[in-house]
Write an enzyme that holds these catalytic residues in place. Structure first.
Site, mmCIF file in Angstrom:
data_model
loop_
_atom_site.group_PDB
_atom_site.id
_atom_site.type_symbol
_atom_site.label_atom_id
_atom_site.label_comp_id
_atom_site.label_asym_id
_atom_site.label_seq_id
_atom_site.Cartn_x
_atom_site.Cartn_y
_atom_site.Cartn_z
ATOM 1 N N SER A 160 12.917 -26.020 -25.909
ATOM 2 C CA SER A 160 12.232 -24.783 -25.521
ATOM 3 C C SER A 160 13.050 -23.540 -25.810
ATOM 4 O O SER A 160 12.489 -22.452 -26.016
ATOM 5 C CB SER A 160 11.878 -24.840 -24.030
ATOM 6 O OG SER A 160 11.027 -25.929 -23.756
ATOM 7 N N VAL A 202 21.135 -24.155 -21.649
ATOM 8 C CA VAL A 202 21.839 -24.663 -20.465
ATOM 9 C C VAL A 202 22.949 -25.626 -20.857
ATOM 10 O O VAL A 202 24.072 -25.539 -20.348
ATOM 11 C CB VAL A 202 20.849 -25.334 -19.493
ATOM 12 C CG1 VAL A 202 21.589 -25.857 -18.270
ATOM 13 C CG2 VAL A 202 19.785 -24.347 -19.050
ATOM 14 N N HIS A 242 2.674 -23.232 -22.741
ATOM 15 C CA HIS A 242 2.598 -21.768 -22.618
ATOM 16 C C HIS A 242 2.269 -21.228 -24.003
ATOM 17 O O HIS A 242 3.043 -21.402 -24.938
ATOM 18 C CB HIS A 242 3.930 -21.215 -22.108
ATOM 19 C CG HIS A 242 4.152 -19.759 -22.381
ATOM 20 N ND1 HIS A 242 3.253 -18.793 -22.016
ATOM 21 C CD2 HIS A 242 5.181 -19.107 -22.988
ATOM 22 C CE1 HIS A 242 3.722 -17.607 -22.387
ATOM 23 N NE2 HIS A 242 4.879 -17.775 -22.978
ATOM 24 N N TRP A 294 15.095 -21.624 -17.239
ATOM 25 C CA TRP A 294 14.572 -20.822 -18.339
ATOM 26 C C TRP A 294 15.699 -19.955 -18.912
ATOM 27 O O TRP A 294 16.806 -19.908 -18.383
ATOM 28 C CB TRP A 294 13.397 -19.975 -17.861
ATOM 29 C CG TRP A 294 12.178 -20.805 -17.542
ATOM 30 C CD1 TRP A 294 12.129 -22.153 -17.323
ATOM 31 C CD2 TRP A 294 10.843 -20.334 -17.391
ATOM 32 N NE1 TRP A 294 10.851 -22.550 -17.058
ATOM 33 C CE2 TRP A 294 10.028 -21.464 -17.090
ATOM 34 C CE3 TRP A 294 10.245 -19.083 -17.487
ATOM 35 C CZ2 TRP A 294 8.650 -21.355 -16.887
ATOM 36 C CZ3 TRP A 294 8.873 -18.978 -17.287
ATOM 37 C CH2 TRP A 294 8.083 -20.104 -16.990
ATOM 38 N N TYR A 344 1.991 -11.098 -21.342
ATOM 39 C CA TYR A 344 3.040 -10.146 -21.687
ATOM 40 C C TYR A 344 2.926 -9.795 -23.165
ATOM 41 O O TYR A 344 2.401 -10.562 -23.977
ATOM 42 C CB TYR A 344 4.437 -10.693 -21.368
ATOM 43 C CG TYR A 344 4.823 -11.945 -22.133
ATOM 44 C CD1 TYR A 344 5.333 -11.865 -23.433
ATOM 45 C CD2 TYR A 344 4.709 -13.203 -21.553
ATOM 46 C CE1 TYR A 344 5.697 -13.004 -24.138
ATOM 47 C CE2 TYR A 344 5.074 -14.348 -22.257
ATOM 48 C CZ TYR A 344 5.567 -14.247 -23.535
ATOM 49 O OH TYR A 344 5.923 -15.370 -24.243
ATOM 50 N N ASP A 348 22.676 -26.643 9.346
ATOM 51 C CA ASP A 348 22.666 -26.204 10.738
ATOM 52 C C ASP A 348 21.691 -27.121 11.458
ATOM 53 O O ASP A 348 20.494 -27.121 11.151
ATOM 54 C CB ASP A 348 22.241 -24.743 10.834
ATOM 55 C CG ASP A 348 22.436 -24.168 12.217
ATOM 56 O OD1 ASP A 348 23.587 -24.051 12.650
ATOM 57 O OD2 ASP A 348 21.417 -23.842 12.864
ATOM 58 N N LEU A 366 11.093 -34.980 22.126
ATOM 59 C CA LEU A 366 10.777 -36.361 22.476
ATOM 60 C C LEU A 366 10.615 -37.168 21.194
ATOM 61 O O LEU A 366 9.665 -36.951 20.435
ATOM 62 C CB LEU A 366 9.510 -36.408 23.324
ATOM 63 C CG LEU A 366 9.584 -35.570 24.614
ATOM 64 C CD1 LEU A 366 8.224 -35.477 25.276
ATOM 65 C CD2 LEU A 366 10.624 -36.132 25.583
#
Length: 848
Positions: free
Chosen positions: A51, A21, A236, A368, A267, A558, A659
């Site tokens: 990581s 990143v 992990h 990630w 996986y 909104d 109210l």
């Protein structure tokens, strides 16, 4: 390229963290014209120890969240442009019937986004992955565009491009020791003020922008500026088994599709001559940021912790069951095994954008590999004052309330969410951990009525009430019961019975989760005008429903605004977006305007239905007739000895009031209305009515569903007769949009038949693709696909209702179309093209 050893004295921005990143961010900032950037990391290049360095590096495109899908798609395109993406295909295999149903849902969602996907039999799976034991599975889903990336190489290429442009100085082996902040009071608490400098092991760097891109260390860095980042490091586990004889002669890194054995939360994927096996099934292991070892203390790297074999043994047995010959080969062994650290947030989304506590303190964290470059681009655009190419409001770093940014809350949600990583998660599924956190003043009353609570922004909100089960007999044949377990999960026909009771008599709705914000001061009118599309220079006591736009004319919020005084505007917005809306206000306040968050000081109770005026008139001496209290107005009235700010508006299409009362008097107000209302047939109604059934029958649009950055007021059917003369954000873009015919129109569709192939009626829940009568995807001239933005029962009209943007040529009332759900196609009809409601199209009830 060489890194620089001397820290510059001053720079435009300091980016902390050189993972995927951080490298992507400096690349995109340089492309957007930024210069004098500094990238800092304590570790060495190209792998500083975060990581990114141990990631499994595969990218599955399928996501239920449109934002996460688009970030992943953008990242994939960037990886492909850098030449670091290898397409391998990917499979998700099912061991259970429930998982096969989930795979049908995932393939249907893939069609919504235009992702190639196909359901396969066990034999067809085995043809793609011959080392998989097909007797263990019932089938699978094949996603051919899945691939793997070289994330370290990608980061290096992007970082070096920024260096070659002369925009970037890299400080490797440099520790961040502190962040200096100028004095000031932030509306969200914390340090306030603005970033002034970064203290590093190479000296101080003055700057007005700091970006936290350091993954699992991010909360630690944020604390240096007095800010809280809702990120939790979690283990992990991953192993690499080899050498695998079958892979010995295969070219490149990967030649077989990646397999997600999702029923076991695991996986398996080829990595050269090895098979990599990763697990999300082991016990959740949280590692506090301050306990992550240093580079010097680490055997491998700070985020590759020692492997705990006992945690992984059950998963290894399941992997051997699926791939017995390959993983059971005695010639192969475990050559690499780690407890790798990853980042988790309370809602699973990244943390992107400027943080609320300190100006100039930015987050690009909890991303990630699969969405990293997309997140980098989005934050670079935000820092440059641009509207991001992808709508990332769901990832807004300011979205969490203080109670959600606590360490305890983050850890609890991380522990619960970890084992759901590959879980079958229902769209309405509720968190169990860290509850209750925020409760309304009538929480105990609601518990006594059998409220089924859903959580929003930490608030416990009744979705329906078990006490209303007696209504089922009264409305037998009209409550649209659902036979299929999936659609009846996290739902009850009581919601529809409450809806019908409200339409017949009246209902009391707890709206304590509303975010209540107040803009005040001599600059308040200017602030309100700048933010809102609607005219805000109105009489005191007027209630204005308005959208807020971004600079491109997309929806930013909104909500409703009450003008309480010449210099005071009360903003009432949804709890889920309250903190983001507050940040938006804060970012656009002129001199002399001030923002206060009153959410925890006020509670809101809704009273709606044809008998609402009778109930209210019986407990107040104030004039609440239509002539005396018109629609779209607000004022103080006295109810049972309590002064209440009553606002006559409706989100359910019925006569009634919001109210607003000081929170400590909320229970007294509820009790007064409850006792007065029982003779009139008053019932408690949950958010299932307020947010879905009542809203959909009236065609009311919801922010984040129909109202997003991707669509316009014109396309949503929400244009006003005139555009106010005063400047407001997005005005120029809005004028341009009004001058052009819309290429998409928001429509309400009715489902003509719910019969599935086995005869069980099925009910869409949202996100499904809308198709032509021939079964083809509908995509408008801007490349936007048609999918269900909202779905739910319309008990008063007796139909299941869908909302969707359709290409203009298909937005024709009465036109037949299809919707795909769980792999089957169902006929639908365009009931409304535009904003005319199906129920009470003249709006006579709400204005009665």
């Amino acid at each position: 390229m060489m890194t620089i050893t001397d820290a510059p004295a001053r720079t435009s921005a300091v980016i902390i963290g050189a993972g995927i990143v951080g490298n992507s961010l400096v690349h995109h900032l340089a492309l957007l014209g930024w210069r004098d950037l500094v990238l800092v990391d304590k570790g060495p290049m190209p792998n500083p120890g975060g990581s990114t360095g141990h990631a499994s590096n595969f990218v599955f495109p399928i996501e239920y969240s449109k934002m996460m899908f688009e970030l992943t798609a953008d990242s994939t395109e960037q990886y492909q442009a850098l030449g670091v993406f290898t397409q391998s295909g990917g499979l998700e295999v099912a061991r259970t019937p429930a998982r096969m149903e989930e795979l049908r849902r995932r393939c249907t969602q893939a069609k919504s986004w235009g992702i190639p996907a196909e359901l396969l039999s066990p034999g067809e799976v085995n043809k793609l992955v011959p080392y998989l034991d097909e007797s263990v599975i019932l089938g699978g889903a094949h996603f051919p565009t899945v691939g793997v990336v070289d994330s370290l190489r990608a980061g290096t290429l992007m970082r070096e491009q920024a260096q070659r442009s002369g925009a970037l100085t890299v400080l490797a082996g440099t520790e961040v020791l502190g962040l200096s902040v100028t004095d000031g009071a932030g509306w969200a608490g914390g340090a306030g003020g603005r970033i002034r400098a970064v203290e590093t092991s190479r000296g101080e760097i003055e700057t007005e922008n700091v970006v936290i891109c350091c993954g699992v260390w991010s909360p630690r860095i944020a604390r240096m500026a007095g800010a809280r980042l809702a990120l939790t490091p979690v283990v992990h586990q991953m192993i690499s088994v080899g050498p695998i004889a079958l892979f010995a002669d295969t070219p490149g890194e990967i030649s077989y599709p990646i397999v997600r054995d999702v029923d076991t939360n695991m996986y398996e994927r080829q990595h050269g001559g090895d098979m990599e096996v990763g697990s999300y099934a082991h016990r959740p292991i949280v590692v506090p940021p301050d306990e992550i070892p240093s580079i010097e203390e680490s055997v491998l790297s700070p985020t590759e912790l020692p492997f705990t074999q006992d945690d992984f043994d059950p998963q290894l047995a399941q992997a051997l069951e699926l791939m017995p010959e390959l993983l059971g080969d005695e010639r192969a062994g475990i050559r690499y095994a780690i407890n790798g650290l990853i980042s988790m947030t309370p809602d699973g989304h990244p943390l992107l954008g400027e943080m609320p506590e300190v100006r100039g303190l930015w987050s690009a964290a909890a991303s990630w590999i699969k969405e990293g470059p997309g997140c980098g681009r989005a934050v670079a655009e935000l820092m440059s004052g641009r509207v991001p190419s992808i709508d990332v409001h769901e990832a807004d770093a300011a979205r969490f309330y203080p109670c959600q940014r606590t360490v305890a809350h983050g850890r609890a949600r991380a522990r619960e969410g970890f084992n759901k990583m590959y879980g079958i998660v229902h769209p309405a599924e509720q968190w169990e951990s860290s509850r209750p956190v925020r409760v309304s003043p009538v929480y105990e009353r609601e518990r006594e009525l059998g409220a089924v609570f859903y959580e929003t922004a930490g608030w416990e909100r009744p979705h329906w009430y078990a006490s209303n089960e007696t209504l089922l007999a009264r409305y037998a044949g009209r409550v649209m019961e659902r036979q299929a377990e999936w659609e009846s999960r996290w739902w009850s026909p009581v919601i529809n019975a409450e809806h019908l009771a409200m339409r017949d008599t009246c209902a009391l709705v707890d709206l304590s989760a509303f975010a209540v914000l107040e803009i005040s001061g001599p600059g308040a009118l200017e602030a309100a005008q700048t933010l809102a599309v609607a005219q805000m220079n109105v009489a005191i006591g007027r209630v204005i429903y308005t959208s807020w736009l971004d600079e491109t004319g997309g929806f930013r919020a909104d909500l409703t605004v009450m003008r309480l005084a010449p210099d005071r505007f009360r903003v009432v917005t949804g709890g889920a977006t309250g903190m983001s809306d507050a940040k938006w206000i804060s970012d656009h306040l002129p001199a002399g305007a001030f923002l206060a968050d009153l959410t925890s000081a006020w509670t809101t109770i809704g009273l709606w239905g044809p008998r609402a005026r009778d109930v209210l008139a019986s407990v107040t001496a104030d004039d609440v007739s239509h002539a005396g209290f018109g629609f779209g107005t607000c004022r103080d009235i006295e109810i049972g000895g309590v002064v209440v700010l009553a606002s006559r508006i409706s989100y359910v299409g019925e006569l009634g009031w919001e109210l607003h009362v000081p929170i400590e008097q909320g229970a007294r107000l509820w009790d007064t209305l409850w006792e007065a209302g029982r003779p009139h047939g008053l019932v408690p109604a949950g958010i299932g009515v307020y947010g879905t059934t009542g809203r959909l029958e009236k065609g009311y649009r919801a922010f984040g569903f129909e109202l997003t950055q991707d669509y316009t007021l014109v396309e949503a059917g929400m244009t006003r007769p005139k555009v106010k003369e005063q400047a407001f954000i997005g005005r120029d873009a809005y004028l341009q949009q009004r001058a052009e015919p819309p290429c998409a129109v928001l429509c309400t569709l009715t489902v003509d038949s719910h019969a599935s192939a086995d005869g069980t009626p099925r009910y869409m829940l949202g996100g499904e693709p809308i198709l032509s009568p021939a079964g083809e995807r509908l995509v408008d001239a801007k490349g936007r696909p048609s999918y269900v933005t909202s779905a739910g029962s319309g008990p008063s009209v007796g139909r299941h209702l869908l909302m969707a943007y359709l290409p203009a040529r298909h937005a024709v009332e009465g036109a037949p179309l299809l919707v795909e759900y769980m792999g089957e196609q169902y006929p639908v009809t365009v009931a409304v093209a535009g904003s005319t409601p199906l129920f009470d199209p003249e709006n006579a009830r709400v204005r009665s």
